[in-house]
Every structure is written in structure tokens, then in C-alpha cells.
Scaffold this active site. Structure first.
Site, mmCIF file in Angstrom:
data_model
loop_
_atom_site.group_PDB
_atom_site.id
_atom_site.type_symbol
_atom_site.label_atom_id
_atom_site.label_comp_id
_atom_site.label_asym_id
_atom_site.label_seq_id
_atom_site.Cartn_x
_atom_site.Cartn_y
_atom_site.Cartn_z
ATOM 1 N N GLU A 103 0.848 -1.203 0.000
ATOM 2 C CA GLU A 103 0.000 0.000 0.000
ATOM 3 C C GLU A 103 0.881 1.250 0.000
ATOM 4 O OE1 GLU A 103 -3.624 0.732 2.688
ATOM 5 O OE2 GLU A 103 -2.155 2.153 3.451
ATOM 6 N N ARG A 144 -15.972 3.139 3.916
ATOM 7 C CA ARG A 144 -16.802 4.222 4.429
ATOM 8 C C ARG A 144 -15.961 5.475 4.618
ATOM 9 N NH1 ARG A 144 -18.783 4.309 10.497
ATOM 10 N NH2 ARG A 144 -16.622 4.984 10.703
ATOM 11 N N GLY A 145 -14.737 5.301 5.162
ATOM 12 C CA GLY A 145 -13.924 6.457 5.559
ATOM 13 C C GLY A 145 -14.163 6.752 7.026
ATOM 14 N N ASP A 146 -13.195 7.386 7.658
ATOM 15 C CA ASP A 146 -13.353 7.738 9.075
ATOM 16 C C ASP A 146 -14.227 8.964 9.213
ATOM 17 O OD1 ASP A 146 -11.996 5.710 10.413
ATOM 18 O OD2 ASP A 146 -10.062 6.607 9.893
ATOM 19 N N ALA A 185 -19.920 1.065 3.847
ATOM 20 C CA ALA A 185 -19.167 0.609 2.676
ATOM 21 C C ALA A 185 -19.960 -0.375 1.816
ATOM 22 C CB ALA A 185 -17.854 -0.023 3.139
ATOM 23 N N TYR A 192 -11.723 -6.086 10.052
ATOM 24 C CA TYR A 192 -11.053 -5.705 11.295
ATOM 25 C C TYR A 192 -10.946 -6.898 12.259
ATOM 26 C CZ TYR A 192 -12.080 -1.279 9.176
ATOM 27 O OH TYR A 192 -12.136 -0.254 8.260
ATOM 28 N N LYS A 219 -21.322 -6.550 3.229
ATOM 29 C CA LYS A 219 -20.379 -6.011 2.252
ATOM 30 C C LYS A 219 -20.087 -7.052 1.170
ATOM 31 C CE LYS A 219 -17.197 -3.682 4.706
ATOM 32 N NZ LYS A 219 -15.922 -3.147 5.222
ATOM 33 N N GLN A 273 6.215 5.558 15.646
ATOM 34 C CA GLN A 273 5.216 4.852 14.835
ATOM 35 C C GLN A 273 4.319 3.970 15.719
ATOM 36 O OE1 GLN A 273 7.481 2.724 11.900
ATOM 37 N NE2 GLN A 273 5.664 2.347 10.670
#
Ligand code: FAD
Length: 294
Positions: A17, A109-111, A125, A146, A166, A213
Site C-alpha cells: 500500500e 466508508r472512511g473515518d 461501505a 477488522y 459487504k 510509529q
């Protein structure tokens, strides 16, 4: 190749990614990352979508995905969120992706922002996945999942029930939120299978190479830190080089175990760090070759 086909042909799929540069950074930063990744044995590269970003920033996702395909010959996945777009804007994005030949989308969906009501074409989503498939069934749609439960869900059973919606809406494969404890992933995979979800699941792995991190990642996604990993972090906390090496080794160990346990895909969150992506990819290349040759 459509990502669903990749999963049909390979026992274990390996992907990375990347993300478009933040507002202040030049687009060259991600171009340099991709140039640094050229030639690596990667099945696909996904490009994140800044739900809260400007229209110009968000259009970079498709631009970068197109470059990955045309310049490097690697299949891209373009992320897309319900948050931050109207249905009309989503239609325009889909039209553009189709025109530039990007046929794989991670539907999210996005946060939700901490304050205010965002523009939001859909609440979840699964609705976006259905919208994409209706727009053009040729799009291959991935979904997020998740292993440690999404923060908004009451419990994992409820989250998995929603995950089924989904998949029923046309999602052909799933990618997990990052995790550091493979046992949590295996338990999640069993539960998901029992719920009748049979699409391939790629395990999201983030190599931790800096102390800062760790806190940021845990705050962002709530991943559990198993004792073995906690010991490494505390032992090498004041020695950046040692922590970098220990974090890379830990990620390679996680991937070694995942591949040995029939995980269908491994998706590495590179944070646009070429050295990290190269190290992990090269250290695990023979594992993927090994399982895919049989
Ligand atoms: P959903 O699947 O909609 O789930 C969100 C919550 O709603 C869950 O609690 C779920 O149980 C519940 N739910 C789902 N469907 C229903 C339904 N039909 N009815 C009732 N409840 C439901 N964010 C970005 O902004 N850009 C990115 O590029 C990005 N990439 C990501 C990549 C991966 C692999 C992952 C794991 C996450 C990514 N995210 C990204 C973060 C993601 O947007 C957030 O985690 C977000 O909060 C949830 O997105 P989702 O698609 O999983 O949502």
C-alpha cells in the site's frame, strides 16, 4: 489482471500500500517511492484515498493508480470512500477510473471526522460496493475488515454480520486492518468462515521501524501489542537502528507464519518507505514462490 483473478490463480498473493503525498509535500515523493519499488515481485499495489482531503488531493489517488499500471505494469487498487463525496462525485470518479483502465477499487466508508457532519454519499461501505457494481459490474471491489473489531461496532459478532453485507453487495476479497498478533487473525478468519464469508482475506502487516510509529499506530487503529513485540520495542526503544532491524524482522516473522498457515494474501502497509518495502518483500519472496509453485 482483475484482483479476483489473481486470487483464483495464486495460493498466496503479495501486495503493498502507498499513499498520495500530504498537502505540503510534492507529488514527486510518491513517484520516487514507486520508482524505488520498481522490479519488486509484487502482485498489486493499492493507493489510499484521503477522505478528508481536497478534491485535487483526492484525484491524486486515481492518477497514482494509473501510473502504477502504465509505467510499472503492476495492477493497482484505487481506494474510495463514502465520506467526502456526493453520489454525483462518486459517479465522476468511477467514470474516470474506467477511462484510465483502473478496474480495482477498495470500497470504504472512511473515518468520520470528530466534529461536524461530513458530505457522505452513503452511510456504509456495503452501499458503496453495491453502487460501484451497479455502475459497472466489471469493477472488482475489495472491502476492509477488522480482526480486532471496528471501533464503532458493539462487538466482533456484530461487525462480522455487517461484513457479510459487504460481501453480499459484491466485494470479492477483503484486506484487514493491521495487526501484530497472528493468533488474533487466525481466530477472526475462523469466525468469518463460520459466518459464511468465503472470499479471500489479505492480512495487513505494518513493519514498525520507529518508536513514534508504535504510539501513532496503536492510537489510530487500536491494534494489540503481543508481549513478544512489546519486549522488542522496550529493549530497543533508545537505539533507532536496532529498533528498525527488530521491527523489520518481526514483520518478516509474522509474514512467514501467515504464509505457512495458508493465508490467502499479505498486504504490507509501506508508509511510502522504500527501504522497508524492499527489505520485507525480498526477505519473504521465496515463501510466496514456494507456495505458489505447487
Ligand atoms: P464499514 O464497512 O461501513 O463499517 C464501519 C462500521 O459500521 C463498522 O463498525 C461496521 O460494523 C458498521 N457497519 C458496516 N455496515 C453496516 C450496515 N450496513 N449497517 C449498520 N452498520 C454497519 N480510510 C480512508 O479515509 N482512506 C483510505 O484509503 C483507507 N484505506 C483503508 C484500507 C484498509 C485495508 C482498512 C482496513 C481501512 C482503511 N481506511 C481508509 C480506514 C476506514 O475508512 C475506516 O476504518 C472506517 O472507519 C471504516 O471503513 P469501512 O469501509 O470498514 O466501513
Amino acid at each position: 489482471m482483475n484482483i479476483a483473478e489473481l486470487f483464483k490463480h495464486k495460493k498466496a498473493v503479495y501486495s503493498l500500500e502507498v499513499f498520495p503525498p500530504k498537502k505540503a509535500d510534492s507529488i514527486d515523493t510518491v513517484y520516487n517511492t514507486l520508482y524505488g519499488l520498481r522490479g519488486l515481485p509484487v502482485d498489486y499495489i493499492s493507493v489510499t484515498y484521503g477522505a478528508g482531503g481536497s478534491e485535487v488531493q483526492r484525484s491524486k489517488t486515481a492518477e497514482i493508480a494509473s501510473l502504477i499500471k502504465k509505467e510499472y505494469g503492476i495492477e493497482p487498487i484505487s481506494h474510495l470512500t463514502c465520506v467526502g463525496s456526493t453520489k454525483e462525485e462518486l459517479r465522476e470518479t468511477l467514470e474516470n477510473l474506467r477511462n484510465i483502465g483502473v478496474w480495482n477499487i477498495l470500497a470504504l466508508r472512511g473515518d468520520l471526522p470528530a466534529e461536524g457532519t461530513p458530505v457522505m454519499a452513503f452511510s456504509h461501505a456495503n452501499e458503496l460496493a453495491a453502487f460501484i457494481k451497479e455502475f459497472d459490474p466489471a469493477f472488482n471491489v475489495t472491502g476492509a475488515c477488522y480482526p480486532e473489531c471496528h471501533v464503532d461496532a458493539a462487538n466482533l459478532d456484530e461487525d462480522i454480520e455487517n461484513l457479510k453485507k459487504k460481501v453480499d453487495a459484491g466485494v470479492s476479497q477483503l484486506t484487514t486492518q493491521l495487526f501484530f498478533d497472528n493468533e488474533i487473525f487466525y481466530s477472526f478468519r475462523d469466525k468469518v468462515e463460520k459466518a459464511g464469508i468465503t472470499v479471500p482475506i489479505s492480512a495487513g502487516i505494518m513493519p514498525i521501524t520507529k518508536k513514534s510509529q508504535v504510539e501513532r499506530t496503536v492510537a489510530m487503529c487500536g491494534a494489540s501489542i503481543p508481549p513478544k513485540f512489546a519486549r522488542l520495542i522496550s529493549k530497543y526503544a533508545d537505539s533507532p537502528e536496532a529498533l528498525n532491524q527488530a521491527g523489520l524482522s518481526y514483520a518478516v516473522d509474522q509474514i512467514t507464519d501467515l504464509v505457512a498457515n495458508d493465508t490467502r494474501g499479505v498486504h504490507v502497509y509501506t508508509m511510502n518507505n522504500v527501504d522497508t518495502a524492499k527489505y520485507v518483500t525480498q526477505a519473504t519472496e521465496s515463501l510466496f514462490k514456494g507456495v505458489n509453485k505447487v
